[in-house]
Scaffold this active site. Structure first.
Site, PDB file in Angstrom:
ATOM      1  N   GLY A   1     -11.231  -9.071  -6.525  1.00 14.36           N
ATOM      2  CA  GLY A   1     -11.471  -9.573  -5.180  1.00 14.36           C
ATOM      3  C   GLY A   1     -11.124 -11.023  -4.949  1.00 14.36           C
ATOM      4  O   GLY A   1     -11.258 -11.510  -3.823  1.00 14.36           O
TER       5      GLY A   1
ATOM      6  N   CYS B   1      -9.550  -8.101 -11.908  1.00 10.80           N
ATOM      7  CA  CYS B   1      -8.775  -8.685 -10.803  1.00 10.80           C
ATOM      8  C   CYS B   1      -7.383  -8.067 -10.744  1.00 10.80           C
ATOM      9  O   CYS B   1      -6.789  -7.736 -11.777  1.00 10.80           O
ATOM     10  CB  CYS B   1      -8.622 -10.190 -11.003  1.00 10.80           C
ATOM     11  SG  CYS B   1     -10.166 -11.070 -10.760  1.00 10.80           S
TER      12      CYS B   1
ATOM     13  N   CYS C   1      12.909   0.898  13.025  1.00 10.09           N
ATOM     14  CA  CYS C   1      12.866   1.082  14.481  1.00 10.09           C
ATOM     15  C   CYS C   1      11.425   1.042  14.970  1.00 10.09           C
ATOM     16  O   CYS C   1      10.951   2.006  15.582  1.00 10.09           O
ATOM     17  CB  CYS C   1      13.492   2.424  14.848  1.00 10.09           C
ATOM     18  SG  CYS C   1      15.068   2.685  14.080  1.00 10.09           S
TER      19      CYS C   1
ATOM     20  N   ARG D   1      -4.910  -8.666  -7.372  1.00 10.28           N
ATOM     21  CA  ARG D   1      -4.093  -9.560  -6.552  1.00 10.28           C
ATOM     22  C   ARG D   1      -3.950 -10.962  -7.161  1.00 10.28           C
ATOM     23  O   ARG D   1      -2.862 -11.518  -7.217  1.00 10.28           O
ATOM     24  CB  ARG D   1      -4.749  -9.696  -5.170  1.00 10.28           C
ATOM     25  CG  ARG D   1      -3.911 -10.400  -4.123  1.00 10.28           C
ATOM     26  CD  ARG D   1      -4.699 -10.555  -2.821  1.00 10.28           C
ATOM     27  NE  ARG D   1      -5.249  -9.305  -2.360  1.00 10.28           N
ATOM     28  CZ  ARG D   1      -4.621  -8.436  -1.570  1.00 10.28           C
ATOM     29  NH1 ARG D   1      -3.424  -8.714  -1.117  1.00 10.28           N
ATOM     30  NH2 ARG D   1      -5.208  -7.315  -1.204  1.00 10.28           N
TER      31      ARG D   1
ATOM     32  N   TYR E   1       0.180  -5.555  -4.309  1.00 12.52           N
ATOM     33  CA  TYR E   1       0.006  -4.789  -3.074  1.00 12.52           C
ATOM     34  C   TYR E   1       1.192  -5.056  -2.133  1.00 12.52           C
ATOM     35  O   TYR E   1       1.012  -5.437  -0.976  1.00 12.52           O
ATOM     36  CB  TYR E   1      -1.314  -5.142  -2.380  1.00 12.52           C
ATOM     37  CG  TYR E   1      -2.533  -5.000  -3.269  1.00 12.52           C
ATOM     38  CD1 TYR E   1      -3.027  -3.734  -3.577  1.00 12.52           C
ATOM     39  CD2 TYR E   1      -3.175  -6.106  -3.792  1.00 12.52           C
ATOM     40  CE1 TYR E   1      -4.140  -3.594  -4.404  1.00 12.52           C
ATOM     41  CE2 TYR E   1      -4.284  -5.973  -4.609  1.00 12.52           C
ATOM     42  CZ  TYR E   1      -4.764  -4.713  -4.911  1.00 12.52           C
ATOM     43  OH  TYR E   1      -5.856  -4.576  -5.724  1.00 12.52           O
TER      44      TYR E   1
END
Ligand SMILES: Cc1ncc(COP(=O)(O)O)c(C=O)c1O
Length: 400
Positions: free
Chosen positions: A234, A273, A345, A275, A374
């Site tokens: 986190g 952990c 598009c 990220r 991510y």
């Protein structure tokens, strides 16, 4: 965090030169990853361990760098168990996450997962039944959904209120009764992962202090002797203000003081952990295909898009990038505000909105930093069936 922009930019220029089409690629700086992770792990207090949450990015070369540097891997599906085990048969694994199938729990037992983080009373019952069929004892943590006073409101909150994650403390007595009746379930302690995107080191320390206090309270109330607490992952990455990142040094020294003050040196404290470990080593590279003004606004239409790099759309931010001047002679816009979009598009295919640029030209390369977690793995790659980006790894040790 170290950003070796000139090395990455040199590689980006080479990739552009070598390609027939305009370039778009992921670049991962393995040298920077090694340094970053070593710094984090070596600054942890002696009783703390860092696991890597594989869901953040499970590319083989990244895992190979992390194996042996972190204490092990946190996996959240049968697919991740198989993927990691294939490469690292001996690595310590923690199996967490909601919605575990019986077949995944069985795989975890067969693959010698060190700990299963149990998400609900129902899951605990299913695990107990599976254990009846063998002679193995399985260490577990109970993942609890607490509502501690210090719970910060980040943009991604997994607990502190009604969510699908973790066990409501009201169900803890029933879980403990079940564990007492099944000796093959070995309760080692508790698991908490309540927030992601935490950018404030002091607030994170306050949250951990609440976890420790709760652990102590449950130990007293239920007569438990816990060896371990998992405080989740986190720790965030500041995409909006990249110069202001989580203050890891203040956090790790504050954690050492907290552990000493609370006399918790004998408790194993684990982090998982994702990220924070791998985001800084990754870059997404796009080449500007077209510059157009539409109803008063400038757009840079680039090779690639959110089908490769969904992070800014998923988080709702303008992702930071640097401009690397590219093939000379392209149409140029100066001193303008511009939105950077991809080839899809949909108006949602936007990576940076209305940002100021001194100059930008067709053929320039835009290098988006903080794209190692991510990012590629959470993107809707099949939409419009554009090809996948190139993937390139920078590694100083190979050049040496
Ligand atoms: C249980 C659990 N642990 C760890 C993580 C990793 O989180 P982060 O990448 O924010 O560190 C997650 C992310 O969703 C998670 O759900």
């Amino acid at each position: 965090m170290e950003f070796r922009i000139s090395e990455v930019a040199a590689t980006a220029a080479r990739l552009q030169r070598d390609g027939d089409d305009p370039v778009c690629a992921y670049l991962y700086d393995l040298t920077a990853l090694r340094r970053h992770v070593d710094r984090i792990v070596s600054s942890l207090p002696a009783n703390c361990e860092m696991f890597y949450a594989v869901k953040a990015n499970a590319e083989r070369p990244l895992l190979a760098e992390l194996a042996g540097r972190v204490h092990g891997f946190e996996v959240a599906s049968g697919g991740e168990i198989a993927w990691v085990r294939e490469q690292f048969p001996e690595a310590p694994l923690l199996f967490g996450g909601p919605g575990k199938l019986d077949s995944e729990l069985q795989l975890a037992l067969e693959q010698g997962v060190e700990l299963i983080h149990v998400e609900s009373l129902g899951e605990l019952r299913r695990l107990a039944r599976l254990l009846e069929q063998g002679d193995r004892r399985q260490p577990i943590l109970l993942r609890m959904n607490l509502a501690p006073p210090s719970l910060p409101r980040t943009t991604l909150t997994m607990g502190g209120g009604p969510t699908p994650f973790g066990i409501d403390p009201a169900e803890l007595p029933a879980c403990l009764d079940l564990i007492a009746s099944q000796p093959r379930l070995v309760l080692r302690g508790f698991h908490f992962h309540l927030v992601s995107h935490q950018l404030d080191a002091a607030a994170h320390l306050a949250l951990l202090a609440d976890y420790f206090a709760q652990l102590r309270a449950w130990q007293t109330e239920f007569g438990l002797a816990c060896e371990e607490i998992n405080v989740g992952g986190g720790i965030g990455i500041n995409y909006r203000e990249p110069q202001r990142q989580f203050d890891w040094d203040a956090f790790s020294s504050g954690l050492g003081e907290l552990i000493e003050r609370e006399g918790l040196q004998r408790l194993r404290v684990r982090f998982e952990c994702g990220r924070y470990l791998t985001a800084p080593c990754g870059y997404y590279l796009m080449e500007v295909l077209d510059l157009k003004r539409n109803h008063g606004q400038w757009f840079a239409v680039c090779r690639g898009g959110t089908h490769h790099f969904r992070t800014p759309a998923a988080q709702g931010h303008s992702h930071p990038f640097v401009r690397l001047p590219g093939r000379a002679g392209g149409a140029t816009v100066r001193n303008a505000r511009i939105s950077v979009v991809g080839q899809l598009c949909t108006p949602k295919d936007m990576l940076a909105r209305d940002v100021e640029v001194d100059e930008i030209a067709v053929g320039d390369r835009l290098l988006f930093s903080l794209a190692g977690a991510y990012a590629w793995n959470i993107s809707h790659q099949q939409f419009l069936r554009h090809p996948a980006p190139l993937v390139h790894y920078l590694d100083d040790t190979e050049a040496a």
